[in-house]
Design a protein around this motif. Structure first.
Motif, PDB file in Angstrom:
ATOM      1  N   ILE A 135      -4.281 -35.273 -13.464  1.00 58.47           N
ATOM      2  CA  ILE A 135      -4.589 -34.278 -14.670  1.00 58.47           C
ATOM      3  C   ILE A 135      -4.139 -33.180 -13.240  1.00 58.47           C
ATOM      4  O   ILE A 135      -2.798 -32.565 -12.847  1.00 58.47           O
ATOM      5  N   GLY A 136      -4.856 -32.457 -12.348  1.00 51.63           N
ATOM      6  CA  GLY A 136      -4.704 -31.558 -11.173  1.00 51.63           C
ATOM      7  C   GLY A 136      -3.724 -31.616 -10.757  1.00 51.63           C
ATOM      8  O   GLY A 136      -3.213 -30.962 -10.272  1.00 51.63           O
ATOM      9  N   HIS A 137      -3.493 -32.699  -9.410  1.00 47.25           N
ATOM     10  CA  HIS A 137      -2.510 -32.665  -8.862  1.00 47.25           C
ATOM     11  C   HIS A 137      -0.894 -32.843  -9.220  1.00 47.25           C
ATOM     12  O   HIS A 137      -0.266 -31.695  -8.765  1.00 47.25           O
ATOM     13  N   ASN A 138      -1.426 -33.263 -10.255  1.00 47.94           N
ATOM     14  CA  ASN A 138       0.189 -33.092 -10.827  1.00 47.94           C
ATOM     15  C   ASN A 138       0.561 -31.548 -11.723  1.00 47.94           C
ATOM     16  O   ASN A 138       1.116 -31.350 -12.248  1.00 47.94           O
ATOM     17  N   VAL A 139      -0.193 -31.291 -12.487  1.00 46.87           N
ATOM     18  CA  VAL A 139      -0.340 -30.073 -12.880  1.00 46.87           C
ATOM     19  C   VAL A 139      -0.132 -29.058 -12.047  1.00 46.87           C
ATOM     20  O   VAL A 139       0.802 -27.673 -12.747  1.00 46.87           O
ATOM     21  N   MET A 140      -0.243 -29.194 -10.639  1.00 48.01           N
ATOM     22  CA  MET A 140      -0.141 -27.797 -10.042  1.00 48.01           C
ATOM     23  C   MET A 140       0.697 -27.896  -9.278  1.00 48.01           C
ATOM     24  O   MET A 140       1.298 -27.288  -8.359  1.00 48.01           O
ATOM     25  N   HIS A 141       1.093 -28.907  -9.863  1.00 50.35           N
ATOM     26  CA  HIS A 141       2.817 -29.228  -9.172  1.00 50.35           C
ATOM     27  C   HIS A 141       3.908 -28.352  -9.973  1.00 50.35           C
ATOM     28  O   HIS A 141       5.137 -28.611  -9.509  1.00 50.35           O
ATOM     29  N   GLY A 142       3.477 -28.042 -11.199  1.00 50.40           N
ATOM     30  CA  GLY A 142       4.283 -27.054 -11.717  1.00 50.40           C
ATOM     31  C   GLY A 142       4.758 -28.954 -12.790  1.00 50.40           C
ATOM     32  O   GLY A 142       6.047 -28.601 -12.861  1.00 50.40           O
ATOM     33  N   GLN A 143       5.060 -29.462 -12.740  1.00 49.40           N
ATOM     34  CA  GLN A 143       4.808 -31.116 -14.098  1.00 49.40           C
ATOM     35  C   GLN A 143       5.710 -30.846 -14.846  1.00 49.40           C
ATOM     36  O   GLN A 143       5.825 -30.913 -15.905  1.00 49.40           O
ATOM     37  N   TRP A 144       4.345 -29.425 -15.443  1.00 53.77           N
ATOM     38  CA  TRP A 144       4.500 -29.400 -17.265  1.00 53.77           C
ATOM     39  C   TRP A 144       4.467 -28.138 -17.264  1.00 53.77           C
ATOM     40  O   TRP A 144       4.103 -28.204 -18.522  1.00 53.77           O
TER      41      TRP A 144
ATOM     42  N   MET B 263       6.666 -26.951 -20.424  1.00 54.29           N
ATOM     43  CA  MET B 263       5.973 -26.890 -21.901  1.00 54.29           C
ATOM     44  C   MET B 263       5.453 -25.990 -22.720  1.00 54.29           C
ATOM     45  O   MET B 263       5.708 -25.395 -23.448  1.00 54.29           O
ATOM     46  N   ASN B 264       6.096 -24.995 -21.349  1.00 50.32           N
ATOM     47  CA  ASN B 264       4.639 -23.472 -21.733  1.00 50.32           C
ATOM     48  C   ASN B 264       4.108 -23.657 -21.854  1.00 50.32           C
ATOM     49  O   ASN B 264       3.447 -23.093 -22.973  1.00 50.32           O
ATOM     50  N   ASP B 265       2.700 -24.329 -21.887  1.00 52.73           N
ATOM     51  CA  ASP B 265       1.678 -24.453 -22.519  1.00 52.73           C
ATOM     52  C   ASP B 265       0.945 -23.100 -22.359  1.00 52.73           C
ATOM     53  O   ASP B 265       0.771 -22.853 -20.891  1.00 52.73           O
ATOM     54  N   PRO B 266      -0.504 -22.756 -23.060  1.00 50.55           N
ATOM     55  CA  PRO B 266      -0.368 -21.433 -21.873  1.00 50.55           C
ATOM     56  C   PRO B 266      -1.921 -21.896 -21.276  1.00 50.55           C
ATOM     57  O   PRO B 266      -2.522 -20.775 -20.122  1.00 50.55           O
ATOM     58  N   THR B 267      -2.672 -23.930 -21.474  1.00 49.61           N
ATOM     59  CA  THR B 267      -3.953 -24.377 -20.880  1.00 49.61           C
ATOM     60  C   THR B 267      -3.513 -24.980 -19.289  1.00 49.61           C
ATOM     61  O   THR B 267      -3.843 -25.312 -17.757  1.00 49.61           O
ATOM     62  N   ILE B 268      -1.870 -25.758 -19.691  1.00 51.04           N
ATOM     63  CA  ILE B 268      -1.672 -26.713 -18.723  1.00 51.04           C
ATOM     64  C   ILE B 268      -0.504 -26.191 -18.017  1.00 51.04           C
ATOM     65  O   ILE B 268       0.470 -26.669 -18.449  1.00 51.04           O
ATOM     66  N   HIS B 269      -0.866 -25.447 -16.867  1.00 49.90           N
ATOM     67  CA  HIS B 269       0.389 -24.593 -16.402  1.00 49.90           C
ATOM     68  C   HIS B 269       0.179 -25.101 -14.840  1.00 49.90           C
ATOM     69  O   HIS B 269      -1.433 -24.017 -14.866  1.00 49.90           O
ATOM     70  N   SER B 270       0.707 -24.594 -14.614  1.00 53.10           N
ATOM     71  CA  SER B 270       0.406 -24.382 -12.838  1.00 53.10           C
ATOM     72  C   SER B 270      -0.317 -23.161 -12.056  1.00 53.10           C
ATOM     73  O   SER B 270      -0.440 -22.718 -11.114  1.00 53.10           O
TER      74      SER B 270
ATOM     75  N   TRP C 123      -4.630 -24.845  -2.081  1.00 53.51           N
ATOM     76  CA  TRP C 123      -3.613 -26.054  -1.618  1.00 53.51           C
ATOM     77  C   TRP C 123      -2.357 -26.173  -2.245  1.00 53.51           C
ATOM     78  O   TRP C 123      -0.870 -27.035  -1.719  1.00 53.51           O
ATOM     79  N   LYS C 124      -1.774 -25.342  -3.400  1.00 55.69           N
ATOM     80  CA  LYS C 124      -0.419 -25.442  -3.173  1.00 55.69           C
ATOM     81  C   LYS C 124       0.296 -24.623  -2.278  1.00 55.69           C
ATOM     82  O   LYS C 124       1.696 -25.440  -2.204  1.00 55.69           O
ATOM     83  N   HIS C 125      -0.119 -23.972  -1.828  1.00 57.90           N
ATOM     84  CA  HIS C 125       0.828 -23.351  -0.676  1.00 57.90           C
ATOM     85  C   HIS C 125       1.075 -24.442   0.485  1.00 57.90           C
ATOM     86  O   HIS C 125       1.731 -25.376   0.768  1.00 57.90           O
ATOM     87  N   SER C 126      -0.545 -24.880   1.236  1.00 60.48           N
ATOM     88  CA  SER C 126      -0.162 -26.161   2.108  1.00 60.48           C
ATOM     89  C   SER C 126       0.257 -27.218   1.329  1.00 60.48           C
ATOM     90  O   SER C 126       1.151 -28.252   2.635  1.00 60.48           O
ATOM     91  N   HIS C 127      -0.059 -27.466   0.584  1.00 57.47           N
ATOM     92  CA  HIS C 127       1.037 -29.251  -0.294  1.00 57.47           C
ATOM     93  C   HIS C 127       1.943 -29.351  -0.535  1.00 57.47           C
ATOM     94  O   HIS C 127       2.687 -29.814  -0.135  1.00 57.47           O
ATOM     95  N   ASN C 128       1.628 -28.631  -1.766  1.00 62.91           N
ATOM     96  CA  ASN C 128       3.230 -28.113  -2.719  1.00 62.91           C
ATOM     97  C   ASN C 128       4.353 -27.606  -1.919  1.00 62.91           C
ATOM     98  O   ASN C 128       5.158 -28.171  -1.718  1.00 62.91           O
ATOM     99  N   TYR C 129       3.809 -26.743  -1.179  1.00 62.07           N
ATOM    100  CA  TYR C 129       4.951 -26.236  -0.349  1.00 62.07           C
ATOM    101  C   TYR C 129       5.520 -27.236   1.294  1.00 62.07           C
ATOM    102  O   TYR C 129       6.532 -26.992   1.902  1.00 62.07           O
ATOM    103  N   VAL C 130       4.203 -26.533   2.375  1.00 63.87           N
ATOM    104  CA  VAL C 130       4.066 -26.797   3.478  1.00 63.87           C
ATOM    105  C   VAL C 130       4.651 -28.241   3.350  1.00 63.87           C
ATOM    106  O   VAL C 130       5.430 -28.894   3.600  1.00 63.87           O
ATOM    107  N   HIS C 131       3.304 -29.221   2.935  1.00 67.73           N
ATOM    108  CA  HIS C 131       3.886 -30.899   3.441  1.00 67.73           C
ATOM    109  C   HIS C 131       5.116 -31.391   2.319  1.00 67.73           C
ATOM    110  O   HIS C 131       5.449 -32.066   2.797  1.00 67.73           O
ATOM    111  N   HIS C 132       5.167 -30.617   1.486  1.00 71.35           N
ATOM    112  CA  HIS C 132       6.810 -31.629   0.739  1.00 71.35           C
ATOM    113  C   HIS C 132       7.930 -30.427   1.026  1.00 71.35           C
ATOM    114  O   HIS C 132       8.998 -31.276   0.367  1.00 71.35           O
ATOM    115  N   THR C 133       8.013 -29.849   2.332  1.00 69.06           N
ATOM    116  CA  THR C 133       9.132 -29.160   2.365  1.00 69.06           C
ATOM    117  C   THR C 133       9.463 -29.725   3.261  1.00 69.06           C
ATOM    118  O   THR C 133      10.300 -29.832   3.860  1.00 69.06           O
TER     119      THR C 133
END
Length: 466
Positions: free
Chosen positions: A93-102, A105-112, A126-136
């Protein structure tokens, strides 16, 4: 049965591909991405909502069972349920929602842009260090800060330092307290030393971590133990004190050491009223502590198995310079490794057991990785590329061996998996869908976020399409 050839050399696994071939490779990977996004809809929405509901029910079950945490069977059952809930919340849940995977859906609560998780790292850092730096910059030596988390030597190309002699020891600490290690890693103190990060930004991050620490301490080590202790007290009161408990209380034993009449009178009262309350509080405290350790050990194992086994390649900055989109895909492909397992294992791992697919498509809903894995394998076979995967114990054992060996000077790059061979699979046609039509849509009043949006810390910086 999958088969691979072993490459005894350490050459760049995409060195045999010319520029035109890499361009075609990139278009094929783009096509897989587009095909999935053209098909997203209610089935996917129902999946993530059902996982969130299941996680909350599992957490509630664990908390209720631990109201009777003095009972050993209840303690073990409640701790197991709570540990499983924390794993599910952290990984799938947390890792993937904060990756922007969902976000689609335009859901007001399940959103990065609004989701936060029950772990020490703040969502923003975490989103900067992991999503941006690591995955880039995945597995680019000197740029991917997750390559050894800046405290471990996990690649022979890394220069040895005497401090690494201690890494087998602090590796054990990192396994047990992984969430705190990641939080400190996300501070990026190296950037502070280089002048790329201001002290005020570090202070802001420290305050965020402090807030997460305070919330976890209050919730897991004061609040819920207090609720369990209160439940015992109410039960004892309702039964007229007939609930079995220890003959003396912890407080009473300490008061008797004062050897005074007032202290002895209070100790006598405490022996009647508090033993069960104290025992319940302490038992629930340790159950919650153990559940957090369970979550940390599991997440550490899954993440390390996906990044540091023998099969994963690392790259020099020169090799990754001026990368095309196809070359970026190829680097993601060979820099990660999967873990073989059952569907339940994949869910428990947050589908990061499909680490290869996750690095290719960090914005794709994790539930789709098993669907696209055969197509990724097909590309690997046709382009003479490896597809890194193996059983859990094999991957974990390789990682621990590497951490132990590279604590000392020297070391060599292990032989890598060769080209993947399997029967080819064909894809399906594209069709319009909610995700395809509304990828740019955001929840009302939310800041920009998501893989295709300009919000900082979520979007992976990859080369544009031609």
């Amino acid at each position: 049965m999958t088969t691979t050839e072993q490459r005894p050399t350490t050459q760049n696994p995409i060195a045999h591909l010319d520029k035109e071939t890499i361009e075609r490779l990139g278009k094929e990977f783009d096509a897989i991405h587009d095909e999935v996004y053209s098909d997203l809809g209610d089935k996917d929405r129902n999946y993530i909502k059902s996982v969130i509901a299941a996680q909350r029910q599992l957490a509630a079950l664990g908390r209720v069972v631990l109201l009777n945490s003095r009972s050993k069977p209840a303690w073990f059952a409640g701790t197991a349920a709570l540990g499983a809930a924390k794993i599910l919340e952290n990984m799938e849940i947390g890792h993937n929602v904060m990756h922007g995977q969902w976000d689609w859906m335009n859901d007001p609560t399940i959103h990065s842009s609004v989701w936060d998780w029950d772990t020490a790292s703040t969502a923003e850092s975490w989103k900067h260090s992991h999503n941006y730096v690591h995955h880039t910059y995945t597995n680019i030596r000197g740029k991917d800060k997750d390559l050894g988390y800046e405290i471990m030597r996990i690649d022979p190309h890394q220069k040895w330092n005497p401090v690494y002699l201690a890494q087998p020891v602090y590796n054990l600490l990192l396994i047990a307290f992984f969430e705190w290690g990641v939080a400190l890693h996300d501070l990026d103190l190296e950037a502070l030393r280089r002048g790329e990060k201001s002290p005020s930004e570090v202070v802001k991050d420290l305050r965020g971590i402090g807030g997460k620490m305070r919330a976890q301490v209050i919730k897991d080590y004061i609040g819920w133990p207090g609720i369990s202790a209160g439940a015992f007290a109410l039960t004892a009161l309702a039964t007229g004190g007939r609930v079995r408990q220890s003959p003396t209380s912890r407080l009473g034993r300490q008061l008797r050491k004062l050897n005074s009449k007032p202290a002895n009178r209070v100790a006598k009262f405490a022996d009647k009223a508090l033993p069960g309350v104290e025992d319940t509080f302490v038992a629930t405290f340790w159950a919650n502590f153990t559940a957090n350790i369970i979550r940390n050990v599991w997440s550490n194992a899954i993440i390390f198995c996906g990044h540091f086994p023998d099969q994963a390649y690392t790259f020099s900055q020169e090799e990754a310079a001026d990368e095309s989109r196809g070359a970026w895909y190829a680097r993601q492909l060979v820099g990660a490794a999967n873990i073989d397992g059952s569907p339940l294992f994949h869910i428990a791992s947050g589908n990061l057991s499909y680490q290869v697919e996750h690095h290719l498509y960090p914005d794709m809903p994790s539930s789709r990785y098993s669907q696209i894995a055969p197509k990724v394998k097909d590309i690997c076979e046709r382009y003479d590329l490896p597809y890194n995967t193996g059983p859990f114990l094999q991957q974990w054992g390789q990682v621990q061996r590497t951490i132990l060996r590279l604590a000392f000077p020297g070391g060599r790059v292990r032989p890598k998996a060769g080209p993947y061979h399997r029967p080819q699979h064909s894809g399906t046609g594209l069709q319009d869908s909610e995700a395809a039509r509304f990828r740019g849509r955001l929840p009302q009043d939310h800041p920009n976020a998501g893989p295709e949006q300009p919000g900082d810390g979520v979007r992976v910086d990859m080369p544009d399409r031609d």
